[in-house]
Design a protein around this motif. Structure first.
Motif, PDB file in Angstrom:
ATOM      1  N   LEU A 164       0.824  -1.209   0.000  1.00 33.93           N
ATOM      2  CA  LEU A 164       0.000   0.000   0.000  1.00 33.93           C
ATOM      3  C   LEU A 164       0.856   1.255   0.000  1.00 33.93           C
ATOM      4  CD1 LEU A 164      -2.780  -1.081   2.518  1.00 33.93           C
ATOM      5  CD2 LEU A 164      -3.065  -0.696   0.068  1.00 33.93           C
ATOM      6  N   HIS A 165       1.951   1.224   0.767  1.00 32.87           N
ATOM      7  CA  HIS A 165       2.831   2.404   0.834  1.00 32.87           C
ATOM      8  C   HIS A 165       3.423   2.723  -0.533  1.00 32.87           C
ATOM      9  CE1 HIS A 165       5.910   5.198   2.098  1.00 32.87           C
ATOM     10  NE2 HIS A 165       6.841   4.397   1.620  1.00 32.87           N
ATOM     11  N   TYR A 166       3.927   1.705  -1.223  1.00 30.60           N
ATOM     12  CA  TYR A 166       4.581   1.977  -2.502  1.00 30.60           C
ATOM     13  C   TYR A 166       3.583   2.169  -3.633  1.00 30.60           C
ATOM     14  CZ  TYR A 166       9.125   1.449  -0.482  1.00 30.60           C
ATOM     15  OH  TYR A 166      10.249   1.653   0.276  1.00 30.60           O
ATOM     16  N   TRP A 167       2.318   1.869  -3.367  1.00 31.33           N
ATOM     17  CA  TRP A 167       1.272   2.208  -4.333  1.00 31.33           C
ATOM     18  C   TRP A 167       0.834   3.653  -4.154  1.00 31.33           C
ATOM     19  CZ3 TRP A 167      -4.436   1.752  -3.120  1.00 31.33           C
ATOM     20  CH2 TRP A 167      -5.210   2.129  -4.220  1.00 31.33           C
ATOM     21  N   LEU A 168       0.732   4.101  -2.895  1.00 35.26           N
ATOM     22  CA  LEU A 168       0.178   5.420  -2.609  1.00 35.26           C
ATOM     23  C   LEU A 168       1.220   6.531  -2.561  1.00 35.26           C
ATOM     24  CD1 LEU A 168      -2.332   4.463   0.238  1.00 35.26           C
ATOM     25  CD2 LEU A 168      -2.882   4.989  -2.145  1.00 35.26           C
ATOM     26  N   ARG A 169       2.485   6.198  -2.399  1.00 32.82           N
ATOM     27  CA  ARG A 169       3.477   7.234  -2.083  1.00 32.82           C
ATOM     28  C   ARG A 169       3.655   8.271  -3.187  1.00 32.82           C
ATOM     29  NH1 ARG A 169       9.548   4.823  -2.250  1.00 32.82           N
ATOM     30  NH2 ARG A 169       9.830   6.869  -1.341  1.00 32.82           N
ATOM     31  N   ILE A 170       3.264   7.963  -4.411  1.00 36.54           N
ATOM     32  CA  ILE A 170       3.416   8.949  -5.481  1.00 36.54           C
ATOM     33  C   ILE A 170       2.181   9.829  -5.621  1.00 36.54           C
ATOM     34  CG2 ILE A 170       5.008   7.493  -6.777  1.00 36.54           C
ATOM     35  CD1 ILE A 170       2.689   6.738  -8.611  1.00 36.54           C
ATOM     36  N   ARG A 171       1.165   9.611  -4.774  1.00 37.23           N
ATOM     37  CA  ARG A 171      -0.006  10.476  -4.805  1.00 37.23           C
ATOM     38  C   ARG A 171       0.325  11.804  -4.122  1.00 37.23           C
ATOM     39  NH1 ARG A 171      -0.847   6.316  -7.209  1.00 37.23           N
ATOM     40  NH2 ARG A 171      -2.864   5.302  -7.529  1.00 37.23           N
ATOM     41  N   PRO A 172      -0.111  12.942  -4.694  1.00 41.37           N
ATOM     42  CA  PRO A 172       0.240  14.249  -4.100  1.00 41.37           C
ATOM     43  C   PRO A 172      -0.234  14.408  -2.656  1.00 41.37           C
ATOM     44  CG  PRO A 172      -0.646  14.515  -6.321  1.00 41.37           C
ATOM     45  CD  PRO A 172      -0.861  13.080  -5.948  1.00 41.37           C
ATOM     46  N   TRP A 173      -1.376  13.784  -2.305  1.00 40.71           N
ATOM     47  CA  TRP A 173      -1.951  13.961  -0.969  1.00 40.71           C
ATOM     48  C   TRP A 173      -1.303  13.048   0.064  1.00 40.71           C
ATOM     49  CZ3 TRP A 173      -3.632   9.314   0.711  1.00 40.71           C
ATOM     50  CH2 TRP A 173      -3.997   8.363  -0.252  1.00 40.71           C
ATOM     51  N   TYR A 174      -0.527  12.059  -0.378  1.00 40.88           N
ATOM     52  CA  TYR A 174      -0.049  11.026   0.540  1.00 40.88           C
ATOM     53  C   TYR A 174       0.843  11.565   1.660  1.00 40.88           C
ATOM     54  CZ  TYR A 174       1.951   6.619   2.158  1.00 40.88           C
ATOM     55  OH  TYR A 174       2.362   5.574   2.929  1.00 40.88           O
ATOM     56  N   PRO A 175       1.811  12.460   1.382  1.00 39.43           N
ATOM     57  CA  PRO A 175       2.650  12.950   2.487  1.00 39.43           C
ATOM     58  C   PRO A 175       1.847  13.567   3.626  1.00 39.43           C
ATOM     59  CG  PRO A 175       3.636  13.531   0.384  1.00 39.43           C
ATOM     60  CD  PRO A 175       2.278  12.968   0.081  1.00 39.43           C
ATOM     61  N   ARG A 176       0.733  14.251   3.298  1.00 38.85           N
ATOM     62  CA  ARG A 176      -0.090  14.850   4.348  1.00 38.85           C
ATOM     63  C   ARG A 176      -0.845  13.789   5.148  1.00 38.85           C
ATOM     64  NH1 ARG A 176      -1.325  17.901  -0.170  1.00 38.85           N
ATOM     65  NH2 ARG A 176      -3.400  16.958  -0.283  1.00 38.85           N
ATOM     66  N   ALA A 177      -1.149  12.669   4.499  1.00 42.55           N
ATOM     67  CA  ALA A 177      -1.933  11.620   5.158  1.00 42.55           C
ATOM     68  C   ALA A 177      -1.073  10.626   5.925  1.00 42.55           C
ATOM     69  CB  ALA A 177      -2.772  10.875   4.118  1.00 42.55           C
ATOM     70  N   VAL A 178       0.249  10.689   5.755  1.00 44.09           N
ATOM     71  CA  VAL A 178       1.129   9.687   6.367  1.00 44.09           C
ATOM     72  C   VAL A 178       0.940   9.575   7.884  1.00 44.09           C
ATOM     73  CG1 VAL A 178       3.559   9.236   6.955  1.00 44.09           C
ATOM     74  CG2 VAL A 178       2.884   9.532   4.588  1.00 44.09           C
ATOM     75  N   PRO A 179       0.902  10.686   8.661  1.00 41.34           N
ATOM     76  CA  PRO A 179       0.745  10.521  10.111  1.00 41.34           C
ATOM     77  C   PRO A 179      -0.498   9.725  10.500  1.00 41.34           C
ATOM     78  CG  PRO A 179       1.413  12.768   9.592  1.00 41.34           C
ATOM     79  CD  PRO A 179       1.088  12.104   8.295  1.00 41.34           C
ATOM     80  N   ALA A 180      -1.640  10.028   9.868  1.00 42.62           N
ATOM     81  CA  ALA A 180      -2.876   9.303  10.201  1.00 42.62           C
ATOM     82  C   ALA A 180      -2.793   7.852   9.763  1.00 42.62           C
ATOM     83  CB  ALA A 180      -4.068   9.981   9.544  1.00 42.62           C
ATOM     84  N   LEU A 181      -2.276   7.620   8.560  1.00 42.94           N
ATOM     85  CA  LEU A 181      -2.180   6.242   8.065  1.00 42.94           C
ATOM     86  C   LEU A 181      -1.183   5.433   8.886  1.00 42.94           C
ATOM     87  CD1 LEU A 181      -2.255   6.899   4.212  1.00 42.94           C
ATOM     88  CD2 LEU A 181      -4.100   6.054   5.653  1.00 42.94           C
ATOM     89  N   TYR A 182      -0.091   6.070   9.290  1.00 41.43           N
ATOM     90  CA  TYR A 182       0.908   5.368  10.102  1.00 41.43           C
ATOM     91  C   TYR A 182       0.304   4.980  11.452  1.00 41.43           C
ATOM     92  CZ  TYR A 182       5.292   4.387  12.517  1.00 41.43           C
ATOM     93  OH  TYR A 182       6.292   3.779  13.229  1.00 41.43           O
ATOM     94  N   THR A 183      -0.488   5.863  12.018  1.00 43.34           N
ATOM     95  CA  THR A 183      -1.144   5.556  13.296  1.00 43.34           C
ATOM     96  C   THR A 183      -2.067   4.349  13.164  1.00 43.34           C
ATOM     97  OG1 THR A 183      -1.055   7.894  13.919  1.00 43.34           O
ATOM     98  CG2 THR A 183      -2.608   6.504  15.118  1.00 43.34           C
TER      99      THR A 183
END
Length: 573
Positions: A164-183
């Motif tokens: 999922l990480h390597y699928w989503l990481r190129i999405r522009p919104w992904y860096p902002r969502a990382v804290p919530a997704l990591y939690t």
């Protein structure tokens, strides 16, 4: 032509395989998430787990959902074996990709036993596979059963999270969502593990009462010896089939390699003279890995991120046209001609390539416009600004004071440039270079007006700074600026982390020399008449009060008409 057509069909097939793998993986990830949520109810009670299971089974054992789930599972397993067969060279893939592959291949041997204990235990032996039944097997009846189940839980979750990480990481919104997704990624397995352990402890306590144990086994139709024999035989058959699939994939790899040695291959040449000889069907990205050359590939060679892109310097005719998936990515980044994705391009003959991004390129670089990376020529307005006499000014100041003063100056200058619509190219000592109209398709006339507005704002900012620091400065800060417009090569240049969009060419050199002329003539700004004329579309309009001179520019045969502005803050708005 036949070889190119065959290669194009192979690329189209690979794109379809990636889409199917992603789809099946998402179905399995959703199943795991719902299963984990059911596990976590063990923190409340065993009864809560059983109640949650009723909803879980109502969904996943519905005929349609069950077919989708098992279809996704078998498809994902088959594609994993196919990837093992096709992937080359397997020992030179990125560490994260190797880890995901290893985790994926370690799941089925444990999963097969669990599936046959539960669903197939229900169908083959008629057992009611409640949570208490499964926990009884894993915590009481079988040595190390709970340990294997925990290993399965963690392995499946890590495998899913990496994918999922390597699928989503190129999405522009992904860096902002990382804290919530990591939690979520951290809490969900922890809660599931705690619920699983808590439920197991409750079953262990219940199993210590012989009457409960016997009564419960009768209630759920606990398998007899013959039933267990059928379940175990079926589970062993499933494990053997999977291990046989791994063996066939590895044997197929060896056979394919031997066959490839007998066929005429191709070669990939690099800018430093390095050459990699490859077998037919090998991509340019795989060639780099075979040769041990660092090559960016954020998405792992799946044709999504574009960080592996290369410019084809020679041998373009040896490559099939881009498949629809590659063409879509190239359009998204506005790639110029002769730019291809290294992970998709499979040379049928000798090619020479230049990687366009550094090997350490990040997901953010994947979103950068391809035309910037490839380079282009366009009209750009360039501003150079430099403090005058700052070396002498800083001689009697402490280092802290020097840095503080420079940062105040840089803040005023940077704010003026960005507010006017420009781009700070670089800070050079106590000077700055800025570009206006460097974006693809920018209007040169607008860029010239923005540059003049920035020069005026810098002059006003310097006046404010001198007034604010008048009690600290022996004499006011002075600066000199040069402004020019002309054709320049715009592209991402540099090395490693210093890669950035910049411009080079005669226009840039001229702007720098105009800044030197402003210093020589004791003016704040020297602006070429070419920029003034383009900015106002009427030569000299609005700047007649500032003297126009033909100035000799080092490196140019003819003098250049230049307007000298004593105070940039006096420029018309």
């Amino acid at each position: 032509m036949a070889a190119a057509e065959a290669t194009k069909k192979a690329i189209d097939g690979a794109a379809l395989v990636r889409r199917i793998r992603l789809g099946s993986g998402l179905v399995l990830a959703f199943f795991v998430i719902t299963h984990f949520l059911n596990h976590s109810l063990g923190l409340i009670s065993l009864e809560a787990m059983e109640q949650g299971r009723l909803y879980f089974m109502a969904f996943w054992r519905a005929k349609t959902a069950m077919y989708v789930l098992y279809g996704a599972l078998l498809t994902h397993l088959a594609l994993g074996l196919w990837s093992l067969y096709k992937r080359r060279p397997i020992l030179r893939v990125p560490p994260w990709e190797l880890a995901q592959m290893a985790l994926g291949l370690s799941i089925p041997p444990i999963l097969v036993g669990h599936v046959f204990d539960t669903h197939f235990g229900f169908t083959l032996a008629g057992v009611d596979d409640t949570y208490a039944y499964v926990l009884l097997l894993l915590w009481v009846e079988r040595p190390y059963g709970a340990v294997l189940q925990i290993a399965l839980l963690l392995t499946a979750w890590l495998h899913a999270c990496i994918g999922l990480h390597y699928w989503l990481r190129i999405r522009p919104w992904y860096p902002r969502a990382v804290p919530a997704l990591y939690t979520i990624a951290l809490l969900l397995p922890v809660l599931a593990l705690l619920g699983f352990v808590q439920g197991g402890l409750q079953v262990i306590a219940l199993a210590e009462t012989p009457m409960w144990l016997e009564s419960y086994k009768q209630t759920i139709d606990y398998p007899d010896a013959a039933g267990w024999a059928r379940i175990r035989n079926a589970a062993e058959t499933g494990q053997q089939l999977f291990l046989g699939g791994i063996a066939l994939a590895l044997l197929g790899r060896g056979a394919r390699r031997l066959a490839g040695l007998r066929r005429k291959g191709a070669s990939v040449r690099y800018p430093d003279g390095g050459v990699c000889h490859i077998a037919p069907g090998t991509t340019i990205l795989e060639a780099s890995r075979i040769a041990g050359r660092p090559h960016a590939s954020v998405c792992g060679g799946r044709g999504r991120c574009s960080t592996c892109r290369v410019r084809i310097d020679a041998g373009e005719e040896c490559l099939p046209p881009p498949a629809p998936e590659e063409a879509r990515v190239l359009r998204r980044i506005a790639a110029p001609p002769k730019v291809r994705l290294a992970c998709q391009a499979k040379p049928a003959g000798d090619v020479q390539v230049t990687p366009l991004l550094p090997a350490a390129a990040s997901a953010r670089d994947a979103l950068r416009a391809g035309r910037e990376s490839g380079g282009r020529e366009q009209q750009v307005a360039i501003l150079f600004a430099d403090l005058r006499g700052y070396t002498k000014l800083s001689e009697d100041r402490l280092p802290f004071d020097t840095v503080f003063l420079l940062n105040r100056y840089f803040a005023e200058t940077g704010q003026a440039i960005t507010s006017a619509g420009g781009r700070i190219d670089k800070f050079i000592g106590d000077g700055v270079m800025a570009l206006f109209g460097a974006e693809d398709g920018a209007d040169p006339a607008l860029a010239c007006r923005q540059a003049l507005a920035a020069a005026r704002a810098i002059g006003e900012g310097l006046d404010r700074l001198n007034q604010a620091l008048s009690h600290e400065l022996k004499e006011p800060l002075r600066l000199a600026m040069g402004l020019h417009v002309g054709p320049a090569i715009v592209g991402v240049m540099g090395y490693g982390p210093a890669m950035a969009l910049t411009a080079i060419g005669d226009a840039v050199n001229t702007a720098s020399r105009l800044e030197s002329i402003a210093k020589e003539r004791d003016a704040q700004l020297a602006v070429s008449q070419a920029l003034v004329a383009l900015a106002v579309m009427e030569a000299g309009a609005g700047l007649e009060a500032h003297p126009l001179e033909d100035v000799a520019i080092r490196g140019k045969r003819e003098p250049m008409p230049v307007r000298l502005v004593a105070r940039a803050a006096d420029l018309p708005r």
